[in-house]
Every structure is written in structure tokens, then in C-alpha cells.
Design a protein around this motif. Structure first.
Motif, PDB file in Angstrom:
ATOM      1  N   GLY A  19       1.012  -1.157   0.156  1.00  0.00           N
ATOM      2  CA  GLY A  19      -0.050  -0.095  -0.195  1.00  0.00           C
ATOM      3  C   GLY A  19       0.807   1.271   0.014  1.00  0.00           C
ATOM      4  N   ARG A  20       2.540   1.021  -0.249  1.00  0.00           N
ATOM      5  CA  ARG A  20       3.043   2.010  -0.091  1.00  0.00           C
ATOM      6  C   ARG A  20       3.542   2.934  -1.117  1.00  0.00           C
ATOM      7  N   ARG A  21       3.532   4.665  -1.504  1.00  0.00           N
ATOM      8  CA  ARG A  21       3.504   4.986  -2.579  1.00  0.00           C
ATOM      9  C   ARG A  21       4.933   4.885  -2.702  1.00  0.00           C
ATOM     10  N   THR A 135      -1.012  12.438   0.650  1.00  0.00           N
ATOM     11  CA  THR A 135      -0.178  11.718   1.341  1.00  0.00           C
ATOM     12  C   THR A 135       0.401  11.640   2.711  1.00  0.00           C
ATOM     13  N   LEU A 154      -4.532   1.323   5.391  1.00  0.00           N
ATOM     14  CA  LEU A 154      -3.699   1.836   4.707  1.00  0.00           C
ATOM     15  C   LEU A 154      -2.733   1.142   3.976  1.00  0.00           C
ATOM     16  N   GLY A 155      -1.982  -0.151   4.562  1.00  0.00           N
ATOM     17  CA  GLY A 155      -0.523  -0.567   4.487  1.00  0.00           C
ATOM     18  C   GLY A 155       0.518  -0.388   6.168  1.00  0.00           C
ATOM     19  N   THR A 164       8.268   6.329   4.823  1.00  0.00           N
ATOM     20  CA  THR A 164       7.614   5.494   4.249  1.00  0.00           C
ATOM     21  C   THR A 164       6.095   6.519   4.162  1.00  0.00           C
ATOM     22  N   PHE A 166       2.160   7.122   2.349  1.00  0.00           N
ATOM     23  CA  PHE A 166       0.373   6.452   2.018  1.00  0.00           C
ATOM     24  C   PHE A 166      -0.709   7.113   1.578  1.00  0.00           C
ATOM     25  N   ASP A 167      -0.658   6.982   0.231  1.00  0.00           N
ATOM     26  CA  ASP A 167      -2.017   7.852  -0.187  1.00  0.00           C
ATOM     27  C   ASP A 167      -3.255   7.804   1.132  1.00  0.00           C
TER      28      ASP A 167
END
Length: 1009
Positions: A19-21, A135, A154-155, A164, A166-167
Motif C-alpha cells: 500500500g505504499r506510494r 499523502t 492504508l498498508g 514510507t 501512503f495515499d
């Protein structure tokens, strides 16, 4: 609680996260952000079986331990973020160097896996943009975590010292929001994070919500040293404009390329940064651009076309109260201290530092080896079986860590190398990291020390703790060949660098000058990085309110490596150690040497690119440490790589002509200091100095020792047959031990061979530690057997045999005492002289810690003035920072506060020392009844150590707060003292630095003042 075990599969997954950008650079922006640092609600669970059901839900109420209405919500408290939970009373710190503190069974971790549950309620203002760019960014979480926003998963992520993102565009809302984070102390990622440091956990760097406009950018600012031309382009996926006003660029196409004549390059010496701005869709991103080039040619590292030598340090992030959570002020303090101590480079051992530290390196000028968050050293203990570096299952995790390091830090001009990690063995995963980095960024070198046999995918040949002779061979490219001829040829063409050397544990390191001289002599040697910058002591307070620094084993760890974590050039409170002062001296970028015979001084500019015009020069001449003359020198700027020889100032070159001046030592000192303020230090800060005798004096021994014709006889006192008098001195008649001189009560001096062992005595990776051989020989438990006490007309002769129980070797000691009837100086008091003759007998199995005498004085005499080397401590292979002069200190102030108490405080080449106290006359209860002090004379010199406790107490103490003054001043006067070395993590102490049990004679003088 989640029913499925799979819900926690991420903990033991090889994968770096879900789930990371994508990774990107760290940068500031004009777009709004929400800072989430501050007070969070926190609960520490024992493991996955102890988690709080539904804690991630927005409506969950995290109550304190006193709550009775909801058992599931109990046990919550407040915790600051960023922080490490063990340093706030939740669990305990643990220190290991190599060994994993859990079974080596990758990717599994124990069921007893402390897990921190975090919750943070916050408000989103109505004007905050909630679009697709929203973000959530974590700068650092140790070691594995999962995240929910308003109950929406989110992840998860691993890679503790890496950001790290996340969106959160689908979960963030205007008004109240709740962020929930579950952090696990142990995870599969822990196998990749076996760095030599404390195991500590939590959200230890900042958390914020950002608005992403410009997703990312990569600044390429190359420099052509031959033409002085800079080539600039900024890669970004957005339609943007670039402005660099100083270079005449306004709203230009970032992609360029823009060829710019006459740019000033960035280097550690002149860290020139051009202010710029990237603009897209109303967003403004400030840039700081440094033009520079990095290359390897003919076995040398070139920066901006010129060879460089690293005068570096390894730096862990550390603060004694907050651990790896650092504020900007602490990071700035580190950078300024490094600059002020002539350090020019930092290796970020063994993970990327806080990004603000790199900004400071850009600003003030430090070359950086940016190291990936990777170490698997614990696999060495099992023969490297299962090492992740060679296991394809870990490939994604390795590449992820490399990518996140490079992408975050790629725009910092201070970074000269990317380091793949530390002590992770060998394997294709490391080669894959290097390949990816080289493809992404060809403007920097690639470093990794652990594959030194082939060096196939790196740009420098790097080792750690290599001894003097082996370094010399590498300087000559004469190291032992490798099995593969192609790899061997490649390795010999590379520059050689010591990524770690001169282990600064406890009292040390020794041998710094020898390393520097080799770096100077052999162009292939690119210098090195001392291990390390700071002692990782954890501040604690005992029951009496005394502060001390804890280390491994102080927290009940199952396995630990003791005080091996206290191995820095600065103490935990960032006070410079003697080792840092030595390193400053041998790292001087401009060197001064004064030649007594030719009456000239030579100034050598070893700067990479800066002339000496920024320095102002001063000189002074002292006689026995008292200022006689001083002035300034007019020195034209000296170009980098050049030197100049100048005559001494006329006053310094003149021979002294006043009557009787042969008794005085004259010394010339020349210093170079900042002529005006620099960003890192004020005007007047001393950068370099040199010293030499202004003339060669008559030896002290011939000036001061009594002639036989003036000696007084020794005789038994009629009223006290148990005493012998010699001049104004009184001796014990049975053992011949000095008990009083004038009105000052004494105990000693007697032969003493032991020192409170230093860390380099107690540890070694080669053979048997020195301390083990010394203890086996009984040197810490000597017995004195008086053989004879013989008074005569010429003085007193005492003979004794000194040895230990259970051994048949020892030393025969002859003490020859004489008293001068007419002293050559002073206030009329007699001078008592001791000549000690030592004759070893039997077969000695070892060298000696020291060779000297010990005695004690009344505790009131706790103020010291001396003429010799100072102001700080020095030993036979340390003390580059000391100079000859007259110094003053209290006995307490002469102690060096090493985290683990050990031998310290020796003052070298002391001609004389005076021990006095305030208003000590008439204090019969403390052994002083009318005298103001005692003077000790070297003939010509002695090593002097003064302590408010005995060596035995120092040797027994494990922490500073365990040492307590015992009411006496304990003096140790050495003819020779063993060297310091770096054996705790390096080669054994060289034979030249040992004290051998050979016949010896030395002389000391004593008189009241």
C-alpha cells in the motif's frame, strides 16, 4: 482482535510493505501540510496475542490504566511522537553488536514481540486540499508497522530508517480524524537491521500529511573542472519552470540542459549553494544546487578534478535521553563540532540519517557516504548460513531499501558515495542493489566493504580496522592477490579507503598519526573514517541523584555486548574526548612545522581547493610556560597543495641572554586561526598550530639533581627509633617508605606496575587480550618484600623485591634517596631526590602496563600546576593535541569521564608539578600542618597522573557514579606507560608501544613549596 493469523502476515513477510506510494525525494513545498508530531495515545502489547480489539476504529476510546468501564480500552497512556518507547519506560533497551537478540530463523520472529499501539486524533481544516495528492508520510518507524486512518487500512511497511508514504486521499476528511498505527519491535525486517547499536522501537521520526503536487525531481548539477562550466538539468515528470537568479535562469525549462560558465563548485571547503526554485501549478519548491563532479582516476578519488583524502568519522544518530530521535539543534551541534575539529567527511553508519542532517552537511560542508539501512552481521555467528544477501527471497527488500535511500537523498550535493550497507556478507542481492543505483545515478561512487575479495560492483576498495603494515601494502597496491585475476586487476585499480578504523572505545584511539602519515605517503590511500562519532550511553540517575550513562547489560538483556556501544570521539553529552582533540590535530588541513636548527617554519596547505587566506597567523615564545614575547606573522595566501617556508620572528630566533637563563626552557608556538567568522566557527577559532623549542636547553636532570657533596646524611631520629630522617623527610625505619616531607604526610612512593585496564586492554579479535596476560602474571596484586633499609652519610638506600603470589618472576627495586642541602631554586626548602633502579628477575611472560611509582598525598592538596605537556591527557601513542606549557587544574578536573571508568588522565613529559590547596596550613587532621604544598620534579621528565581515588577503585568501577573520593590524592609517576592502541576492534598494540620488563633507572625530586 482480527481472527485470522494472516492479518499479521506482513510481520514475517519478506516483502518490504504493502500500500505504499513510490519512493521520492525529501523536499519542502509551498503546499499545505499537517504536522502530526506531538502527544499520541499509546499502549504496549506483549505480542500478537495481546493486541487491543478494534483499536484502529475511529470511535475507539483509549482510556488510561485506571479506567474500569472498558477492559479492552485500559492500559493506554500518553507518549510523545517522535520517540522510542523503551526510553519512556515501556520495556527496556537492549544492546548487541553482532548477535541477534532472537533466534536466527528467518523470516520468523518470537511470539514475545513487543507491539506498540498508537492513536492520534487531529483536525483537518476546511481549506486543506483533500484531492488525490493527500499523502501520509512517516520519516522513520522501527521496525515494522501497519496503518489505519479513520478505520481504513492504508498498508504496512518495513525499513526503519527510511520514509514510507501512503495515499490518504480516500480516507482523509475535513474535521476530526483518527490515525492508528501498530508498530512491532521484531519483524522479518529486523534480520536486515542488525546494526551495532541499541535495539529501540517506535515512531522515532516525524509524521505529517502532505499535499503532493510536484511528485518528484532529480537535480543534476555537473561541474567541469577544466573549464569551470556547470551543466544543470532537473528531471521532473511535471510541466514546471526553473529559476536560478544568480545564474541568470528565470522560468526556464528544468530539463535544459543549461550550460553555465564560471560557476563556483561545491566542496566541503567551500560549500557553494545556489538558491533556486521549481514552480508548477502554483506550487513552489525551493532548491539548493551545488555543482560538483566525482570520479575515480588512476586509483584516486577526484572531486571537482582534484584528489581528496577523507578525514572522516562514522556517525550514528544518538542522544543520551532521546536515542535516535534527534532535533535540528542536536544535528547542527554535530556538524559544527565536526567542522571545528577538522573533520571533512561523514559515513552515515549504518543507515540514512535524518534528512535534515544532510541539509546541514550541504550547508556547512561535509562529504557524505550515505549508507543504506542494511546489516545482517548476526549471520556471521552461524557461518553466514541463510544470509539474506545471497537469498533471492530477500531481493525485493534489498532493492527497496536501496531505492528508498537514493530517491530520498539524491538531491544533496554533499553525498559523494552511496553505500550498500554494512557487514552483510556477500551475495547477488548486493550486486543487484549496486546495478540499480548505478543505473539511477551515475554521478556518485558506490561503496560496500563486505565483498572485499572481488570488489566487482563497487568503485572503492574498502576495509575496516586494517593494521599499519597492511595499509601500507595497499597504498603500494601490493595487497595479496585474489583468486580471480580479473577481480584482482579491478581491485588494484581502485582507491583504497578505511571505512572504519581507529576504534575510539574508552581511552583511545592510539596510532592516529601513523595512519595519517601513511595516507600522506601513498596517493592510492583515500583516508578513512574513525569509528565512531559518539558514545551511545543512555542517561540514568542513581538513588542518590548522580547521573551516569548506562550501556549493554545494564537493562537485564539476555545477550549483550557491554560497553562496546560506548566507542565514540565525543561523550554521550557531546563533550569532546581526548581522542577527538587528537583527531583534530592530526587532521589539520593546514600544517605548521617549526625547525629549531634552521630557525624556520613551514606552512603546508593540504586543502583540496582552498588557499590559506582565510587564516591569520600568530606566534608566542614562553619560558618555562610564562609568556615572554608574542606577535603576528604576515603570511601570503598559500595555494592548495603548496607550502611556504618562512624565517622565525626575530624575537623568537634570538638566544636568551639574561643571567641564569639556561635554567629556562623557551618554546615557540605558531598558530593559524580564522581571520573572520565562518558559518561553522567564530573569528579566532584555531585551525592549526605548531611548536618547537626556541633553543635547546640544558637537560633538567643536570640542572636540578644534587651533587654528592651537598647531600645530607640519613639518620635515625633519637626520639622515634621507628623513623629515619633525611633532611626534612621522614621514612619508616622498617620498610624505608617515605611518610612525611616537611609537614606533609605521605604514603610512598613505591614501585607500581598496574593500570586500571582500558577497553583496548580487555578486548581483542586477535589472540589474547593484554589484560588477560597481565592478570595471569599477577601484576594487579603485587607484594612488596623489604630486603634492607640502609641509612648512610650520603643518603638512604632501600632494597625490596616486588612480585605476585604464585609466580616466580618479579622485580628487584633499589630506592636511592638523597637530600640536597642547598636547592638551586625555590624558597629555601630542601629537595629530596629518589633514584629508582629496577632489575627484573625470572622469566617474564608479558609486558608491563606501566613502570613507575605510586604515592598518596593529603586530599587538601587538590590543586595542580605543572610545566610539561597539556592541558589534556596523553600517552605514548596518543596526545597529538597536547603542547608544552604551564597549566593549572584541579585533581577532579584532571579526570577524563569515560563511560566505563578506566585508566585516564596521564600528563606526559612533566618537568615539575605543584600540588597545593586553599588555606591548608594548620590542618593537622588531614596531614598538612603548615606547608602549602608539594612540588614534584622530573629528571628530566615524568608521566604524571593524579586521582582522588586509587587505581584499584578505578579498576573495579563499572560506571562513573560508582567512584567516590577517598580523602587522599593518589599520584602515579611513570618512567614509561604502555600505549593505547585500538585493539578492542583492530590490530593488537604494536610492539613499539609496549613497556618491556627490562632493567631501568629513573629519578624524581620532591620538595615542599
Amino acid at each position: 482482535m482480527m481472527d485470522s493469523e494472516d492479518a499479521f502476515g506482513y510481520v514475517e513477510s519478506y516483502r518490504p510493505g504493502r500500500g505504499r506510494r513510490p519512493a521520492r525525494a525529501s523536499f519542502a513545498s509551498s503546499l499545505p501540510s499537517l504536522e502530526l508530531d506531538g502527544t499520541w495515545r499509546f499502549r504496549l502489547a506483549h505480542g500478537l496475542s495481546d493486541l487491543t480489539p478494534g483499536f484502529e476504529a475511529a470511535e475507539f476510546e483509549a482510556a488510561g490504566p485506571e479506567a474500569a468501564d472498558d477492559a479492552a480500552a485500559r492500559g493506554w497512556t500518553d507518549l510523545p511522537v517522535p520517540s522510542l518507547w523503551q526510553l519512556h519506560g515501556h520495556g527496556s533497551p537492549a544492546y548487541t553488536n553482532i548477535v541477534y537478540p532472537f533466534p536466527v530463523d528467518p523470516p520468523r520472529v518470537p511470539d514475545a514481540n513487543p507491539t506498540g499501539e498508537y492513536r492520534r486524533a487531529f483536525e483537518v481544516p476546511a481549506d486543506f486540499p483533500l484531492g488525490p495528492g493527500a499523502t501520509l508520510r512517516f520519516e522513520g518507524v522501527d521496525s515494522c508497522f501497519a496503518v489505519w486512518l479513520n478505520g481504513i487500512a492504508l498498508g504496512d511497511g518495513k525499513g526503519s530508517r527510511l520514509p514510507t508514504e501512503f495515499d490518504v486521499s480516500h480516507a482523509l476528511r475535513v474535521g476530526p480524524n483518527v490515525l492508528a498505527v501498530r508498530v512491532h519491535q521484531w519483524s522479518a525486517g529486523s534480520y536486515l537491521e542488525d546494526q551495532d547499536m541499541w535495539w529501540l522501537s517506535g515512531i522515532f521520526r516525524s509524521v505529517r500529511i502532505l499535499t503532493r503536487g510536484i511528485e518528484d525531481f532529480f537535480v543534476h548539477a555537473d561541474y567541469d573542472a577544466e573549464t569551470g562550466t556547470g551543466t544543470l538539468r532537473v528531471d521532473t515528470p511535471h510541466a514546471a519552470t526553473l529559476s536560478v537568479p544568480e545564474l541568470g535562469l528565470e522560468h526556464a525549462d528544468p530539463a535544459g540542459p543549461h550550460v553555465l560558465a564560471g560557476v563556483e563548485p561545491w566542496s566541503d571547503e567551500t560549500p557553494r549553494l545556489y538558491q533556486a526554485e521549481l514552480v508548477a501549478d502554483g506550487e513552489r519548491v525551493p532548491l539548493r544546487i551545488g555543482f560538483r563532479s566525482v570520479a575515480v582516476e588512476s586509483g584516486r578519488i577526484l572531486a571537482n578534478g582534484r584528489p581528496i583524502t577523507f578525514r572522516g568519522v562514522n556517525r550514528h544518530e544518538w542522544h543520551p535521553r532521546t536515542g535516535r530521535t534527534l532535533d535540528r539543534a542536536t544535528m547542527l551541534e554535530d556538524v559544527l563540532m565536526m567542522k571545528r575539529h577538522n573533520v571533512n567527511a561523514v559515513r552515515t553508519s549504518h543507515y540514512p540519517p535524518h534528512s535534515e542532517f544532510l541539509e546541514l552537511c550541504d550547508t556547512y560542508g561535509l562529504w557524505v557516504i550515505d549508507e543504506c539501512d542494511l546489516e545482517t552481521h548476526g549471520f556471521e555467528r552461524v557461518g553466514w548460513r541463510g544470509n539474506p544477501s545471497a537469498d533471492p527471497a530477500w531481493r525485493e527488500a534489498y532493492l527497496d531499501r536501496a531505492q528508498r535511500t537514493v530517491e530520498r537523498d539524491k538531491n544533496h550535493p554533499s553525498i559523494i558515495m552511496w553505500s550498500l550497507g554494512n557487514e552483510s556478507g556477500v551475495g547477488e542481492n548486493l550486486a543487484a542493489m549496486a546495478e540499480w543505483i548505478r543505473t539511477r545515478d551515475g554521478s556518485r561512487l558506490i561503496h560496500y566493504e563486505g565483498d572485499r575479495e572481488s570488489c566487482a560492483y563497487v568503485d572503492v576498495f574498502s576495509e575496516m580496522y586494517t593494521g599499519f603494515e597492511a595499509v601500507k601494502l595497499r597504498g603500494l597496491a601490493q595487497e595479496a592477490p585474489t583468486a580471480d585475476s580479473a577481480h584482482d586487476a579491478h581491485r588494484r585499480a581502485l582507491p583504497f579507503m578505511l571505512c572504519e578504523y581507529a576504534h575510539a572505545m574508552g581511552n583511545g584511539p592510539g596510532g592516529l598519526r601513523e595512519y595519517r602519515d601513511m595516507f600522506d605517503a601513498h596517493p592510492r590511500l583515500a583516508g578513512g573514517f574513525v569509528w565512531e562519532w559518539i558514545d551511545h550511553g543512555i542517561e540514568r540517575t542513581d538513588a542518590n541523584g548522580a547521573t551516569y550513562y548506562a550501556y549493554g547489560g545494564d537493562f537485564g538483556e539476555e545477550v549483550h555486548d557491554g560497553n562496546f556501544v560506548a566507542d565514540g570521539l565525543v561523550f554521550p553529552d557531546r563533550t569532546p574526548s581526548p581522542g577527538l582533540l587528537d583527531y583534530k590535530r592530526i587532521s589539520e588541513p593546514v600544517r605548521v612545522s617549526c625547525d629549531t636548527e634552521t630557525r624556520t617554519l613551514t606552512i603546508e596547505n593540504r586543502h583540496h581547493s582552498r588557499d590559506t587566506g582565510y587564516l591569520t597567523w600568530a606566534w608566542q615564545v614562553e619560558g618555562d610556560g610564562v609568556l615572554i614575547a608574542q606577535g603576528t606573522l604576515d603570511v601570503e595566501p598559500i595555494a592548495p597543495g603548496s607550502s611556504a617556508t618562512l624565517p622565525w620572528p626575530e624575537q623568537a630566533a634570538q638566544q636568551p641572554d639574561e643571567p641564569g637563563d639556561a635554567v629556562t626552557e623557551h618554546w615557540l608556538t605558531v598558530s593559524g586561526a580564522l581571520a573572520k567568522p565562518e558559518p561553522w566557527a567564530d573569528a579566532g577559532h584555531e585551525v592549526t598550530w605548531g611548536q618547537a623549542p626556541a633553543h635547546t636547553p640544558e637537560p633538567v636532570a643536570s640542572r636540578l639533581s644534587p651533587a654528592p657533596a651537598t647531600s645530607l646524611p640519613a639518620h635515625a631520629a633519637p626520639a622515634t627509633p621507628a623513623a629515619i630522617h633525611l633532611g626534612n623527610a621522614e621514612f619508616d625505619a622498617h620498610h624505608g617508605v617515605l611518610r612525611k616531607i616537611g609537614a606533609i604526610g605521605l604514603d610512598g612512593p613505591r614501585l607500581d606496575l598496574w593500570r586500571a585496564t582500558i577497553d583496548n586492554d580487555e578486548r581483542t579479535i586477535y589472540g589474547t587480550p593484554l589484560a588477560t596476560t597481565w592478570r595471569a602474571a599477577g601484576l594487579h596484586r603485587l607484594h612488596h618484600k623489604t630486603l634492607s633499609v640502609e641509612p648512610s652519610a650520603s643518603g638512604l638506600v632501600v632494597r625490596e623485591r616486588v612480585t605476585a603470589a604464585g609466580v616466580d618472576h618479579g622485580i628487584d627495586a633499589t630506592y636511592r634517596w638523597a637530600a640536597a642541602a642547598a636547592p638551586t631554586a625555590g624558597d629555601g626548602d630542601e629537595t629530596l631526590w629518589l633514584t629508582l633502579e629496577l632489575q627484573p628477575y625470572g622469566t617474564w611472560p608479558c609486558s608491563l602496563p606501566r613502570r613507575g611509582v605510586a604515592l598518596s598525598l593529603p586530599g587538601a592538596l587538590d590543586q595542580v600546576e605543572w610545566f610539561g605537556e597539556g592541558p589534556g591527557e596523553a600517552y605514548r601513542d596518543t596526545g597529538a593535541a597536547v603542547r608544552v606549557g604551564r597549566f593549572r587544574a584541579s585533581v577532579a578536573g584532571m579526570q577524563t569521564p569515560y563511560v566505563r571508568p578506566q585508566e585516564n588522565g596521564n600528563r606526559r613529559a612533566v618537568r615539575w608539578a605543584r600540588f597545593t590547596g586553599a588555606d591548608v596550613g594548620g590542618r593537622g587532621g588531614n596531614g598538612v600542618t603548615g606547608a602549602s604544598g608539594l612540588e614534584i620534579l622530573g629528571a628530566p621528565h615524568t608521566n604524571l597522573t593524579a586521582r582522588p581515588w586509587r587505581t584499584q577503585a578505578l579498576d573495579a568501577a563499572q560506571h562513573r557514579h560508582e567512584l567516590h573520593p577517598d580523602g587522599l590524592i593518589h599520584l602515579y609517576l611513570d618512567d614509561e606507560h604502555c600505549g593505547i592502541g585500538s585493539a578492542a576492534c583492530g590490530d593488537p598494540l604494536p610492539a613499539s608501544e609496549h613497556v618491556q620488563p627490562t632493567p631501568a633507572t629513573f629519578t624524581l625530586g620532591f620538595r615542599t613549596v
